[in-house]
Motif scaffolding. Sequence first.
Motif, PDB file in Angstrom:
ATOM      1  N   SER A  44       9.715   0.915  -3.729  1.00 55.44           N
ATOM      2  CA  SER A  44      10.676  -0.018  -4.331  1.00 55.44           C
ATOM      3  C   SER A  44      10.090  -1.417  -4.427  1.00 55.44           C
ATOM      4  O   SER A  44      10.294  -2.126  -5.428  1.00 55.44           O
ATOM      5  CB  SER A  44      11.967  -0.041  -3.514  1.00 55.44           C
ATOM      6  OG  SER A  44      11.703  -0.386  -2.163  1.00 55.44           O
ATOM      7  N   PHE A  45       9.329  -1.844  -3.410  1.00 54.88           N
ATOM      8  CA  PHE A  45       8.767  -3.184  -3.436  1.00 54.88           C
ATOM      9  C   PHE A  45       7.635  -3.276  -4.467  1.00 54.88           C
ATOM     10  O   PHE A  45       7.500  -4.288  -5.165  1.00 54.88           O
ATOM     11  CB  PHE A  45       8.252  -3.577  -2.049  1.00 54.88           C
ATOM     12  CG  PHE A  45       7.733  -4.985  -1.966  1.00 54.88           C
ATOM     13  CD1 PHE A  45       8.530  -6.052  -2.348  1.00 54.88           C
ATOM     14  CD2 PHE A  45       6.453  -5.249  -1.509  1.00 54.88           C
ATOM     15  CE1 PHE A  45       8.060  -7.351  -2.284  1.00 54.88           C
ATOM     16  CE2 PHE A  45       5.983  -6.548  -1.436  1.00 54.88           C
ATOM     17  CZ  PHE A  45       6.785  -7.598  -1.817  1.00 54.88           C
ATOM     18  N   THR A  46       6.819  -2.236  -4.577  1.00 53.27           N
ATOM     19  CA  THR A  46       5.755  -2.232  -5.584  1.00 53.27           C
ATOM     20  C   THR A  46       6.337  -2.396  -6.983  1.00 53.27           C
ATOM     21  O   THR A  46       5.840  -3.186  -7.794  1.00 53.27           O
ATOM     22  CB  THR A  46       4.946  -0.923  -5.504  1.00 53.27           C
ATOM     23  OG1 THR A  46       4.287  -0.846  -4.245  1.00 53.27           O
ATOM     24  CG2 THR A  46       3.911  -0.854  -6.612  1.00 53.27           C
ATOM     25  N   HIS A  47       7.417  -1.681  -7.268  1.00 53.26           N
ATOM     26  CA  HIS A  47       8.012  -1.767  -8.599  1.00 53.26           C
ATOM     27  C   HIS A  47       8.778  -3.072  -8.798  1.00 53.26           C
ATOM     28  O   HIS A  47       8.929  -3.533  -9.937  1.00 53.26           O
ATOM     29  CB  HIS A  47       8.914  -0.563  -8.837  1.00 53.26           C
ATOM     30  CG  HIS A  47       8.148   0.681  -9.183  1.00 53.26           C
ATOM     31  ND1 HIS A  47       7.758   0.980 -10.463  1.00 53.26           N
ATOM     32  CD2 HIS A  47       7.678   1.682  -8.397  1.00 53.26           C
ATOM     33  CE1 HIS A  47       7.087   2.120 -10.468  1.00 53.26           C
ATOM     34  NE2 HIS A  47       7.031   2.572  -9.226  1.00 53.26           N
ATOM     35  N   THR A  48       9.243  -3.669  -7.721  1.00 53.19           N
ATOM     36  CA  THR A  48       9.855  -4.992  -7.844  1.00 53.19           C
ATOM     37  C   THR A  48       8.811  -6.025  -8.250  1.00 53.19           C
ATOM     38  O   THR A  48       9.053  -6.870  -9.121  1.00 53.19           O
ATOM     39  CB  THR A  48      10.519  -5.404  -6.521  1.00 53.19           C
ATOM     40  OG1 THR A  48      11.531  -4.451  -6.172  1.00 53.19           O
ATOM     41  CG2 THR A  48      11.150  -6.783  -6.634  1.00 53.19           C
ATOM     42  N   ILE A  49       7.628  -5.954  -7.618  1.00 50.58           N
ATOM     43  CA  ILE A  49       6.548  -6.870  -7.991  1.00 50.58           C
ATOM     44  C   ILE A  49       6.080  -6.606  -9.421  1.00 50.58           C
ATOM     45  O   ILE A  49       5.795  -7.542 -10.183  1.00 50.58           O
ATOM     46  CB  ILE A  49       5.371  -6.742  -7.009  1.00 50.58           C
ATOM     47  CG1 ILE A  49       5.821  -7.030  -5.581  1.00 50.58           C
ATOM     48  CG2 ILE A  49       4.236  -7.679  -7.403  1.00 50.58           C
ATOM     49  CD1 ILE A  49       4.767  -6.756  -4.535  1.00 50.58           C
ATOM     50  N   LYS A  50       6.022  -5.322  -9.789  1.00 49.63           N
ATOM     51  CA  LYS A  50       5.575  -4.979 -11.140  1.00 49.63           C
ATOM     52  C   LYS A  50       6.585  -5.406 -12.209  1.00 49.63           C
ATOM     53  O   LYS A  50       6.284  -5.349 -13.399  1.00 49.63           O
ATOM     54  CB  LYS A  50       5.305  -3.469 -11.226  1.00 49.63           C
ATOM     55  CG  LYS A  50       4.015  -3.056 -10.510  1.00 49.63           C
ATOM     56  CD  LYS A  50       3.812  -1.562 -10.544  1.00 49.63           C
ATOM     57  CE  LYS A  50       3.481  -1.079 -11.928  1.00 49.63           C
ATOM     58  NZ  LYS A  50       2.176  -1.595 -12.404  1.00 49.63           N
ATOM     59  N   ALA A  51       7.754  -5.849 -11.772  1.00 51.19           N
ATOM     60  CA  ALA A  51       8.705  -6.402 -12.733  1.00 51.19           C
ATOM     61  C   ALA A  51       8.206  -7.719 -13.325  1.00 51.19           C
ATOM     62  O   ALA A  51       8.756  -8.219 -14.311  1.00 51.19           O
ATOM     63  CB  ALA A  51      10.063  -6.625 -12.063  1.00 51.19           C
ATOM     64  N   MET A  52       7.150  -8.286 -12.734  1.00 48.83           N
ATOM     65  CA  MET A  52       6.581  -9.531 -13.256  1.00 48.83           C
ATOM     66  C   MET A  52       5.612  -9.298 -14.406  1.00 48.83           C
ATOM     67  O   MET A  52       4.941 -10.240 -14.859  1.00 48.83           O
ATOM     68  CB  MET A  52       5.864 -10.303 -12.132  1.00 48.83           C
ATOM     69  CG  MET A  52       6.806 -11.014 -11.192  1.00 48.83           C
ATOM     70  SD  MET A  52       5.962 -12.256 -10.175  1.00 48.83           S
ATOM     71  CE  MET A  52       5.390 -13.405 -11.402  1.00 48.83           C
ATOM     72  N   GLU A  53       5.526  -8.085 -14.916  1.00 44.92           N
ATOM     73  CA  GLU A  53       4.644  -7.799 -16.050  1.00 44.92           C
ATOM     74  C   GLU A  53       4.908  -8.714 -17.252  1.00 44.92           C
ATOM     75  O   GLU A  53       3.964  -9.172 -17.898  1.00 44.92           O
ATOM     76  CB  GLU A  53       4.778  -6.333 -16.459  1.00 44.92           C
ATOM     77  CG  GLU A  53       4.074  -5.364 -15.515  1.00 44.92           C
ATOM     78  CD  GLU A  53       4.212  -3.927 -15.963  1.00 44.92           C
ATOM     79  OE1 GLU A  53       5.021  -3.666 -16.889  1.00 44.92           O
ATOM     80  OE2 GLU A  53       3.526  -3.054 -15.412  1.00 44.92           O
TER      81      GLU A  53
END
Length: 400
Positions: free
Chosen positions: A191-200
């Motif tokens: 969940s945290f990895t995909h939260t960070i990847k929301a900054m794409e």
Amino acid sequence: MQSAAFAVSPSTPLLRSRSSIPKPNPRCRIISTFPAARQAVSLIRDGPGPIRSLSPRLGGWNAVSVSSLPSRPDLAVKATSVPESAGESSAKSNELVQTLQLGSLFGLWYLFNIYFNIYNKQVLKVFPNPLTITTCQFLVGTVLILFMWITNIYKSPKITSSQLVAILPLAMVHTLGNLFTNMSLGKVAVSFTHTIKAMEPFFSVLLSAMFLGEQPSIWVLFSLAPIVGGVALASMTEASFNWAGFWSAMASNLTFQSRNVLSKKVMVKKDESLDNINLFSIITIMSLFLLTPFTLFIEGVKFTPSYLQSAGLNINQIYLRSLIAGLCFHAYQQVSYMILSRVSPVTHSVGNCVKRVVVIVTSVLFFRTPVSPINSIGTGIALAGVFLYSRVKKIKPKTA
């Protein structure tokens, strides 16, 4: 009584000798044997008025009303009209089928992504070798691609050496992007990895402005604020936070968006261009050849049964989960390109935002990841910003 052939008709009651009777037209004999043909000829000749028929007379034909002929329902000529609603119902049926197909593709896209993240995380937790895992995923994808090309499930492209040179930078950043993603998944929660990847979107706007000269609109810049703020808030309260996982996810954003920017400069000539699926396939094969030497040099050969057994791991479980993760890894990206060929980039971006929400929620429930209220708010703000970005992206930026 004189022996002479004669015929009587209401219009010509006189008798004539055989020599004075003109020979009928051979076509008239043919028509006279087909009452339906007589009606058709009369309709064409007399126009839209009352349907008339032809009756034989001496030397020719007389036109009489059809009402005077015997009733022949089997020979009646009927004019039928096609209802206007028939075309509309057919169009609606085709539209419904296309909608169902597109919905199925979106469902498969989300499903494959969920299974990839779950099985990939399970493998990385007990086998923390991201280089080996990423190489195996490229290997599985390569086998699937070659199988599709050999069996003509998908037509193989004609590649030139100049095209391979142009694609090489894309393959390099694609390799790094997937490697950094696996490194982050191995260090922090899914969940945290995909939260960070929301900054794409932030990196997409930045790189497009730097290398493509695209000036973002004020609405695009406005949508980036909640993305950055939400990710920062979620990072401050993340239970599994560590810098290695954080920077790996950020590096994944940078490399993947670099791939998107570079792809706009590759294959400029349409006669030499590849479709998205074949382009992705070529990139996957090249990524396998690029990453394999580094994997052998840095991590060595650690995916053998003897090594896994010596590490106390369940061999069958590791192999099965790695295989499923590899299949889902390739499948969800292929389906993603199939969707992109059917919808606009804005719609695809919105679908990608929804997909990230689904993956985050599913991973939290499956792995029972502890999530604080502030962390949930930060994640929600970031995802809302991504959704807003995808909506305002349709406003075309000015080109410098």
